[in-house]
Write a protein that holds these residues in place. Structure first.
Motif, PDB file in Angstrom:
ATOM      1  N   PRO A 297      20.624  38.136  19.175  1.00 24.71           N
ATOM      2  CA  PRO A 297      19.436  37.441  19.669  1.00 24.71           C
ATOM      3  C   PRO A 297      19.722  36.487  20.822  1.00 24.71           C
ATOM      4  CG  PRO A 297      20.120  36.516  17.573  1.00 24.71           C
ATOM      5  CD  PRO A 297      20.955  37.747  17.807  1.00 24.71           C
ATOM      6  N   THR A 298      20.968  36.026  20.937  1.00 29.38           N
ATOM      7  CA  THR A 298      21.314  35.122  22.033  1.00 29.38           C
ATOM      8  C   THR A 298      21.696  35.884  23.304  1.00 29.38           C
ATOM      9  OG1 THR A 298      23.635  34.998  21.365  1.00 29.38           O
ATOM     10  CG2 THR A 298      22.130  33.347  20.438  1.00 29.38           C
ATOM     11  N   ARG A 299      21.719  37.207  23.204  1.00 26.92           N
ATOM     12  CA  ARG A 299      22.107  38.076  24.326  1.00 26.92           C
ATOM     13  C   ARG A 299      23.405  37.567  24.960  1.00 26.92           C
ATOM     14  NH1 ARG A 299      16.997  38.896  27.979  1.00 26.92           N
ATOM     15  NH2 ARG A 299      18.297  40.495  28.932  1.00 26.92           N
ATOM     16  N   SER A 300      24.390  37.285  24.104  1.00 26.56           N
ATOM     17  CA  SER A 300      25.686  36.747  24.512  1.00 26.56           C
ATOM     18  C   SER A 300      26.734  37.847  24.485  1.00 26.56           C
ATOM     19  CB  SER A 300      26.105  35.616  23.577  1.00 26.56           C
ATOM     20  OG  SER A 300      25.174  34.566  23.634  1.00 26.56           O
ATOM     21  N   PHE A 301      27.595  37.820  25.507  1.00 27.06           N
ATOM     22  CA  PHE A 301      28.586  38.877  25.683  1.00 27.06           C
ATOM     23  C   PHE A 301      29.923  38.283  26.080  1.00 27.06           C
ATOM     24  CE2 PHE A 301      24.355  40.276  26.866  1.00 27.06           C
ATOM     25  CZ  PHE A 301      24.169  41.306  25.967  1.00 27.06           C
ATOM     26  N   ARG A 302      30.951  39.136  26.040  1.00 27.83           N
ATOM     27  CA  ARG A 302      32.265  38.738  26.523  1.00 27.83           C
ATOM     28  C   ARG A 302      32.942  39.949  27.142  1.00 27.83           C
ATOM     29  NH1 ARG A 302      36.080  37.760  21.223  1.00 27.83           N
ATOM     30  NH2 ARG A 302      36.382  39.947  20.691  1.00 27.83           N
ATOM     31  N   THR A 303      33.897  39.658  28.024  1.00 27.46           N
ATOM     32  CA  THR A 303      34.625  40.711  28.717  1.00 27.46           C
ATOM     33  C   THR A 303      36.053  40.253  29.001  1.00 27.46           C
ATOM     34  OG1 THR A 303      34.646  42.166  30.668  1.00 27.46           O
ATOM     35  CG2 THR A 303      33.804  39.935  31.003  1.00 27.46           C
ATOM     36  N   THR A 304      36.949  41.222  29.099  1.00 31.33           N
ATOM     37  CA  THR A 304      38.309  40.921  29.549  1.00 31.33           C
ATOM     38  C   THR A 304      38.424  41.143  31.055  1.00 31.33           C
ATOM     39  OG1 THR A 304      39.016  43.175  28.999  1.00 31.33           O
ATOM     40  CG2 THR A 304      39.376  41.461  27.320  1.00 31.33           C
ATOM     41  N   SER A 305      37.369  41.647  31.657  1.00 30.00           N
ATOM     42  CA  SER A 305      37.319  41.864  33.112  1.00 30.00           C
ATOM     43  C   SER A 305      36.719  40.629  33.787  1.00 30.00           C
ATOM     44  CB  SER A 305      36.448  43.083  33.436  1.00 30.00           C
ATOM     45  OG  SER A 305      36.964  44.245  32.838  1.00 30.00           O
ATOM     46  N   PRO A 306      36.909  40.501  35.092  1.00 33.16           N
ATOM     47  CA  PRO A 306      36.309  39.358  35.797  1.00 33.16           C
ATOM     48  C   PRO A 306      34.788  39.437  35.851  1.00 33.16           C
ATOM     49  CG  PRO A 306      38.075  40.370  37.105  1.00 33.16           C
ATOM     50  CD  PRO A 306      37.781  41.301  35.955  1.00 33.16           C
ATOM     51  N   LEU A 307      34.194  38.269  36.060  1.00 36.78           N
ATOM     52  CA  LEU A 307      32.780  38.144  36.402  1.00 36.78           C
ATOM     53  C   LEU A 307      32.727  37.641  37.845  1.00 36.78           C
ATOM     54  CD1 LEU A 307      31.337  36.157  33.342  1.00 36.78           C
ATOM     55  CD2 LEU A 307      31.315  38.630  33.680  1.00 36.78           C
ATOM     56  N   ARG A 308      31.907  38.257  38.671  1.00 32.90           N
ATOM     57  CA  ARG A 308      31.745  37.817  40.067  1.00 32.90           C
ATOM     58  C   ARG A 308      30.539  36.884  40.156  1.00 32.90           C
ATOM     59  NH1 ARG A 308      31.154  42.496  42.963  1.00 32.90           N
ATOM     60  NH2 ARG A 308      33.361  42.529  43.393  1.00 32.90           N
ATOM     61  N   ILE A 309      30.716  35.741  40.818  1.00 31.44           N
ATOM     62  CA  ILE A 309      29.619  34.796  41.040  1.00 31.44           C
ATOM     63  C   ILE A 309      28.698  35.373  42.110  1.00 31.44           C
ATOM     64  CG2 ILE A 309      28.975  32.458  41.779  1.00 31.44           C
ATOM     65  CD1 ILE A 309      30.603  32.502  39.169  1.00 31.44           C
ATOM     66  N   LEU A 310      27.407  35.514  41.766  1.00 27.39           N
ATOM     67  CA  LEU A 310      26.406  36.013  42.709  1.00 27.39           C
ATOM     68  C   LEU A 310      25.597  34.881  43.329  1.00 27.39           C
ATOM     69  CD1 LEU A 310      25.019  39.053  40.667  1.00 27.39           C
ATOM     70  CD2 LEU A 310      26.809  39.053  42.439  1.00 27.39           C
ATOM     71  N   ALA A 311      25.328  33.840  42.546  1.00 22.52           N
ATOM     72  CA  ALA A 311      24.512  32.723  43.029  1.00 22.52           C
ATOM     73  C   ALA A 311      24.602  31.579  42.033  1.00 22.52           C
ATOM     74  CB  ALA A 311      23.052  33.148  43.170  1.00 22.52           C
ATOM     75  N   GLU A 312      24.391  30.356  42.511  1.00 20.91           N
ATOM     76  CA  GLU A 312      24.226  29.225  41.601  1.00 20.91           C
ATOM     77  C   GLU A 312      22.736  29.082  41.326  1.00 20.91           C
ATOM     78  OE1 GLU A 312      25.474  24.581  40.836  1.00 20.91           O
ATOM     79  OE2 GLU A 312      26.228  25.603  42.624  1.00 20.91           O
ATOM     80  N   ARG A 313      22.399  28.796  40.081  1.00 25.09           N
ATOM     81  CA  ARG A 313      20.998  28.673  39.684  1.00 25.09           C
ATOM     82  C   ARG A 313      20.723  27.236  39.246  1.00 25.09           C
ATOM     83  NH1 ARG A 313      18.658  33.823  38.273  1.00 25.09           N
ATOM     84  NH2 ARG A 313      16.844  32.548  37.749  1.00 25.09           N
ATOM     85  N   ASP A 314      19.560  26.742  39.593  1.00 19.35           N
ATOM     86  CA  ASP A 314      19.188  25.390  39.173  1.00 19.35           C
ATOM     87  C   ASP A 314      17.836  25.384  38.456  1.00 19.35           C
ATOM     88  OD1 ASP A 314      17.396  25.756  41.240  1.00 19.35           O
ATOM     89  OD2 ASP A 314      18.103  24.063  42.429  1.00 19.35           O
TER      90      ASP A 314
ATOM     91  N   ASP B 283      22.624  55.162  27.594  1.00 21.95           N
ATOM     92  CA  ASP B 283      22.455  54.625  26.255  1.00 21.95           C
ATOM     93  C   ASP B 283      23.524  53.609  25.896  1.00 21.95           C
ATOM     94  OD1 ASP B 283      20.255  56.220  25.892  1.00 21.95           O
ATOM     95  OD2 ASP B 283      21.372  57.829  24.916  1.00 21.95           O
ATOM     96  N   ASP B 284      24.649  53.583  26.624  1.00 26.82           N
ATOM     97  CA  ASP B 284      25.731  52.685  26.274  1.00 26.82           C
ATOM     98  C   ASP B 284      25.612  51.309  26.931  1.00 26.82           C
ATOM     99  OD1 ASP B 284      26.193  53.735  28.787  1.00 26.82           O
ATOM    100  OD2 ASP B 284      28.339  53.983  28.503  1.00 26.82           O
ATOM    101  N   VAL B 285      24.565  51.051  27.701  1.00 29.92           N
ATOM    102  CA  VAL B 285      24.373  49.753  28.325  1.00 29.92           C
ATOM    103  C   VAL B 285      23.882  48.777  27.257  1.00 29.92           C
ATOM    104  CG1 VAL B 285      23.053  48.456  30.042  1.00 29.92           C
ATOM    105  CG2 VAL B 285      23.915  50.728  30.593  1.00 29.92           C
ATOM    106  N   LEU B 286      24.639  47.704  27.029  1.00 27.61           N
ATOM    107  CA  LEU B 286      24.266  46.724  26.011  1.00 27.61           C
ATOM    108  C   LEU B 286      23.051  45.916  26.424  1.00 27.61           C
ATOM    109  CD1 LEU B 286      27.764  45.318  24.981  1.00 27.61           C
ATOM    110  CD2 LEU B 286      26.311  46.864  23.686  1.00 27.61           C
ATOM    111  N   ASP B 287      22.953  45.594  27.703  1.00 29.48           N
ATOM    112  CA  ASP B 287      21.883  44.743  28.215  1.00 29.48           C
ATOM    113  C   ASP B 287      21.855  44.929  29.728  1.00 29.48           C
ATOM    114  OD1 ASP B 287      20.483  42.242  29.161  1.00 29.48           O
ATOM    115  OD2 ASP B 287      20.571  41.762  27.041  1.00 29.48           O
ATOM    116  N   PRO B 288      20.666  45.050  30.316  1.00 33.06           N
ATOM    117  CA  PRO B 288      20.608  45.270  31.760  1.00 33.06           C
ATOM    118  C   PRO B 288      20.778  44.000  32.598  1.00 33.06           C
ATOM    119  CG  PRO B 288      18.397  45.265  30.854  1.00 33.06           C
ATOM    120  CD  PRO B 288      19.353  45.155  29.688  1.00 33.06           C
ATOM    121  N   GLY B 289      20.778  42.820  31.942  1.00 37.67           N
ATOM    122  CA  GLY B 289      20.903  41.580  32.697  1.00 37.67           C
ATOM    123  C   GLY B 289      19.572  41.157  33.282  1.00 37.67           C
ATOM    124  N   PRO B 290      19.563  40.267  34.256  1.00 38.25           N
ATOM    125  CA  PRO B 290      20.718  39.647  34.909  1.00 38.25           C
ATOM    126  C   PRO B 290      21.508  38.780  33.927  1.00 38.25           C
ATOM    127  CG  PRO B 290      18.728  38.486  35.539  1.00 38.25           C
ATOM    128  CD  PRO B 290      18.295  39.667  34.701  1.00 38.25           C
TER     129      PRO B 290
END
Length: 135
Positions: free
Chosen positions: A89-106, A2-9
């Motif tokens: 509504p913008t499904r915008s988030f922030r973190t003090t932890s790193p984000l890992r790059i998984l792929a570049e999207r075009d 229940d504590d997951v804000l958004d499942p992503g990607p």
């Protein structure tokens, strides 16, 4: 879960050329207000939202959108959620932890030259008005 804000990607828009496995970390100057060192890394679950962020960043480098994985806890971005818009509504988030790059999207929607000029004008107006960034 229940504590997951958004499942992503999740996605991050930037002008930086990054590779798969690279980490985005806080502690860098804001793309929009370079006098501010950011305490968070920002991301969204909307591909085109990340594209918009990448395109409106000042500079001549090409806009890039990366699919990212948050490596720690994250919260709703208070710059656009609840304080300015009800919910997130913008499904915008922030973190003090790193984000890992998984792929570049075009496969995100590019702005027209007119829309890009309009967005950049809005940003300059906000900057001139010293609009608050909740950091």
């Amino acid at each position: 879960m229940d504590d997951v804000l958004d499942p992503g990607p999740f996605f991050h828009g930037t002008k930086a050329a990054l590779g798969v496995g690279d980490l985005l970390t806080p502690g860098f100057r804001s793309n929009y207000r370079p006098e501010i060192v950011m305490n968070h890394v920002y991301f969204t679950a909307l591909l085109d939202g990340a594209g918009l962020a990448a395109e409106i960043i000042p500079g001549d480098a090409p806009p890039r959108v990366y699919e990212v994985e948050p490596l720690g806890a994250f919260e709703n971005d208070p710059n656009v959620s609840d304080k300015k818009f009800p919910g997130n509504p913008t499904r915008s988030f922030r973190t003090t932890s790193p984000l890992r790059i998984l792929a570049e999207r075009d496969d995100w929607t590019r702005l027209t030259p007119e829309a890009l000029a309009s967005w950049r004008e809005r940003l300059m107006t906000l900057r001139d008005e010293n609009a608050e960034i909740i950091n």
